[in-house]
Motif scaffolding. Sequence first.
Motif, mmCIF file in Angstrom:
data_model
loop_
_atom_site.group_PDB
_atom_site.id
_atom_site.type_symbol
_atom_site.label_atom_id
_atom_site.label_comp_id
_atom_site.label_asym_id
_atom_site.label_seq_id
_atom_site.Cartn_x
_atom_site.Cartn_y
_atom_site.Cartn_z
ATOM 1 N N THR A 32 103.584 -46.303 -12.236
ATOM 2 C CA THR A 32 104.228 -47.635 -11.886
ATOM 3 C C THR A 32 104.088 -48.404 -12.913
ATOM 4 N N ALA A 33 102.917 -48.677 -13.733
ATOM 5 C CA ALA A 33 103.004 -49.559 -14.861
ATOM 6 C C ALA A 33 103.839 -49.009 -15.730
ATOM 7 N N TYR A 34 104.138 -47.810 -16.023
ATOM 8 C CA TYR A 34 104.930 -47.084 -16.991
ATOM 9 C C TYR A 34 106.394 -47.789 -16.617
ATOM 10 N N ARG A 105 109.875 -62.082 -12.673
ATOM 11 C CA ARG A 105 108.462 -61.838 -12.403
ATOM 12 C C ARG A 105 107.516 -62.138 -13.528
ATOM 13 N N LYS A 106 107.963 -61.777 -14.539
ATOM 14 C CA LYS A 106 107.285 -61.848 -16.111
ATOM 15 C C LYS A 106 107.292 -63.259 -16.136
ATOM 16 N N ALA A 107 108.441 -63.991 -16.071
ATOM 17 C CA ALA A 107 108.622 -65.514 -16.236
ATOM 18 C C ALA A 107 107.676 -66.013 -15.376
ATOM 19 N N GLY A 128 95.263 -55.479 -12.595
ATOM 20 C CA GLY A 128 96.264 -54.214 -12.477
ATOM 21 C C GLY A 128 97.148 -54.500 -13.632
ATOM 22 N N ALA A 129 96.682 -54.792 -14.802
ATOM 23 C CA ALA A 129 97.595 -55.452 -15.850
ATOM 24 C C ALA A 129 98.465 -54.279 -16.277
ATOM 25 N N GLY A 130 98.234 -52.924 -16.261
ATOM 26 C CA GLY A 130 99.252 -51.954 -16.657
ATOM 27 C C GLY A 130 99.798 -52.298 -18.185
ATOM 28 N N TYR A 131 100.910 -52.126 -18.477
ATOM 29 C CA TYR A 131 101.327 -52.374 -20.146
ATOM 30 C C TYR A 131 101.947 -54.002 -20.101
ATOM 31 N N ILE A 150 92.099 -56.240 -16.436
ATOM 32 C CA ILE A 150 91.396 -54.993 -15.645
ATOM 33 C C ILE A 150 92.317 -53.982 -15.082
ATOM 34 N N ASP A 151 92.078 -52.887 -15.556
ATOM 35 C CA ASP A 151 93.172 -51.634 -14.877
ATOM 36 C C ASP A 151 92.228 -50.378 -14.728
ATOM 37 N N HIS A 152 92.692 -49.570 -14.239
ATOM 38 C CA HIS A 152 92.037 -48.129 -14.053
ATOM 39 C C HIS A 152 91.760 -47.624 -15.321
ATOM 40 N N PRO A 153 90.739 -47.053 -15.385
ATOM 41 C CA PRO A 153 90.263 -46.562 -16.981
ATOM 42 C C PRO A 153 91.383 -45.560 -17.583
ATOM 43 N N ASP A 178 87.973 -49.135 -11.914
ATOM 44 C CA ASP A 178 88.660 -48.954 -10.782
ATOM 45 C C ASP A 178 88.149 -49.871 -9.613
ATOM 46 N N LEU A 179 89.119 -50.916 -9.256
ATOM 47 C CA LEU A 179 88.460 -52.061 -8.554
ATOM 48 C C LEU A 179 88.588 -51.600 -6.876
ATOM 49 N N GLY A 180 89.103 -50.048 -6.843
ATOM 50 C CA GLY A 180 88.715 -49.477 -5.583
ATOM 51 C C GLY A 180 87.187 -49.113 -5.375
ATOM 52 N N LYS A 181 86.854 -48.855 -6.355
ATOM 53 C CA LYS A 181 85.393 -48.444 -6.701
ATOM 54 C C LYS A 181 84.182 -49.449 -6.671
ATOM 55 N N ALA A 204 98.201 -61.604 -10.534
ATOM 56 C CA ALA A 204 98.241 -59.915 -9.812
ATOM 57 C C ALA A 204 99.658 -59.863 -9.271
ATOM 58 N N GLU A 205 100.205 -59.169 -10.393
ATOM 59 C CA GLU A 205 101.704 -58.983 -10.401
ATOM 60 C C GLU A 205 102.077 -57.515 -9.969
ATOM 61 N N GLY A 206 102.694 -57.420 -8.836
ATOM 62 C CA GLY A 206 103.031 -55.938 -8.258
ATOM 63 C C GLY A 206 101.878 -55.115 -7.848
ATOM 64 N N LEU A 207 100.691 -55.601 -7.632
ATOM 65 C CA LEU A 207 99.671 -54.900 -7.444
ATOM 66 C C LEU A 207 99.089 -54.948 -5.928
ATOM 67 N N MET A 208 99.251 -55.897 -5.338
ATOM 68 C CA MET A 208 98.666 -55.881 -3.867
ATOM 69 C C MET A 208 99.489 -55.018 -2.847
ATOM 70 N N ILE A 209 100.856 -54.825 -2.876
ATOM 71 C CA ILE A 209 101.488 -53.851 -1.986
ATOM 72 C C ILE A 209 100.838 -52.278 -2.140
ATOM 73 N N TYR A 210 99.968 -52.337 -3.175
ATOM 74 C CA TYR A 210 99.472 -50.877 -3.177
ATOM 75 C C TYR A 210 98.132 -50.757 -2.537
ATOM 76 N N LEU A 211 97.464 -51.704 -2.073
ATOM 77 C CA LEU A 211 96.085 -51.844 -1.736
ATOM 78 C C LEU A 211 96.162 -52.046 -0.181
HETATM 79 C C1 LIG Z 1 102.944 -51.713 -10.506
HETATM 80 S S1 LIG Z 1 101.623 -51.671 -11.719
HETATM 81 C C2 LIG Z 1 102.048 -53.266 -12.100
HETATM 82 C C3 LIG Z 1 101.562 -53.549 -13.840
HETATM 83 C C4 LIG Z 1 101.852 -54.841 -14.309
HETATM 84 N N1 LIG Z 1 100.950 -55.698 -13.354
HETATM 85 C C5 LIG Z 1 103.010 -55.098 -14.380
HETATM 86 O O1 LIG Z 1 103.592 -55.720 -13.555
HETATM 87 O O2 LIG Z 1 103.696 -55.010 -15.558
HETATM 88 C C6 LIG Z 1 100.217 -51.614 -10.706
HETATM 89 C C7 LIG Z 1 98.965 -51.599 -11.766
HETATM 90 O O3 LIG Z 1 97.692 -51.829 -10.768
HETATM 91 C C8 LIG Z 1 96.735 -50.885 -11.376
HETATM 92 N N2 LIG Z 1 95.988 -50.610 -10.285
HETATM 93 C C9 LIG Z 1 96.254 -50.099 -8.816
HETATM 94 N N3 LIG Z 1 95.201 -49.996 -8.224
HETATM 95 C C10 LIG Z 1 94.075 -50.361 -9.214
HETATM 96 C C11 LIG Z 1 92.695 -50.372 -8.735
HETATM 97 N N4 LIG Z 1 92.226 -50.096 -7.695
HETATM 98 N N5 LIG Z 1 92.121 -50.807 -9.812
HETATM 99 C C12 LIG Z 1 92.590 -51.179 -10.799
HETATM 100 N N6 LIG Z 1 93.724 -51.140 -11.337
HETATM 101 C C13 LIG Z 1 94.701 -50.916 -10.235
HETATM 102 C C14 LIG Z 1 97.595 -49.632 -11.648
HETATM 103 O O4 LIG Z 1 97.044 -48.667 -12.367
HETATM 104 C C15 LIG Z 1 98.801 -50.413 -12.353
HETATM 105 O O5 LIG Z 1 98.470 -50.519 -13.635
#
Ligand SMILES: C[S@@+](CC[C@H](N)C(=O)[O-])C[C@H]1O[C@@H](n2cnc3c(N)ncnc32)[C@H](O)[C@@H]1O
Length: 307
Positions: A32-34, A105-107, A128-131, A150-153, A178-181, A204-211
Amino acid sequence: MPLNSLIICPGHLSLTFCFEEDTMRQDKPSRTAYKVALNVVTLGAKPGMDRFLPPGTVRATEKLLVASGAAEARTVRWFRSKRMVAVYEAFDWMLPGQFEAFAHRKAFCERQVRDGIGAGATQILVLGAGYDTMGWRLAPEFSGVNFFEIDHPATADLKAKGIYAMGQRDNLCLIAEDLGKRKLADVLKINESWDQSARTVIVAEGLMIYLPPEAVRDLFRQCAVIAGVGSRIAFTYIPTGADGRPDAGRWTGLMLWLQKLVGEPWTWSIRPEELCLFLEESGWTNVPALVGTTRKHGVEFFAVGTK
Ligand SMILES: C[S@@+](CC[C@H](N)C(=O)[O-])C[C@H]1O[C@@H](n2cnc3c(N)ncnc32)[C@H](O)[C@@H]1O
């Protein structure tokens, strides 16, 4: 590169061809970050988007994708083309406005960081910084501010490789966790540079919806613990619809099904009118006046809480 699957990017409809099913396997860099990064690259080819995208964002994203090895140079070139703009726009019927939403969103996130620093913040934390390249771009400009991501390793390590090649910043710290761990508070406690009492901007950009809902609540609470008075948290969210599901508009059912299919279900949403109470219970105060827009961008709203 074999093109064998169509991936719907969570948070937006993104056309990306990948090698395999997206299974959210944490030993692999985030797909998703990609996809967000490639969407940003394509926005760079759309006339007028430079009015919204923070300066340098597209170029830095292109560089990072290639330097990290996340994408080949030719893939990046392909995505920064009028052809890809047309492709993204053709798919905007499903989630209207979602292609351009990433520019907004970036702005939004960068404005929160700049405003926060202007108001005295000395720490920035991107979850969840991604790229995302904001930390790398802003660190030299704000040398007295410490930037953390912070992001997954698997994703953080790949990004670190790219940042190393692009030029490290003394005040940018990439944390692979891994913030899940592990709890956010525990992760930061062992980081000598982190100051729990400092005024901080958390993004926290585009992160919460997946948690999962409980994880979101817990994350907000922990954010309140690790940041000093006067801090703010800027985040994006999908609103809950009348049927209790994340509301992605007319094609919600299809979207939710596709998200599940690609292994990245949308698990958290909230009704805008419930945000105040939710934030209050998590140690934050909802401050719509700081957001700068009440508009929905694609499927998401933007929000800011202060402590
Ligand atoms: C949709 S991407 C958004 C990336 C970035 N925030 C952006 O908008 O360009 C979500 C990011 O959250 C990270 N992420 C999701 N669950 C995570 C967790 N439990 N711990 C650390 N990172 C997490 C993913 O690896 C991914 O890089």
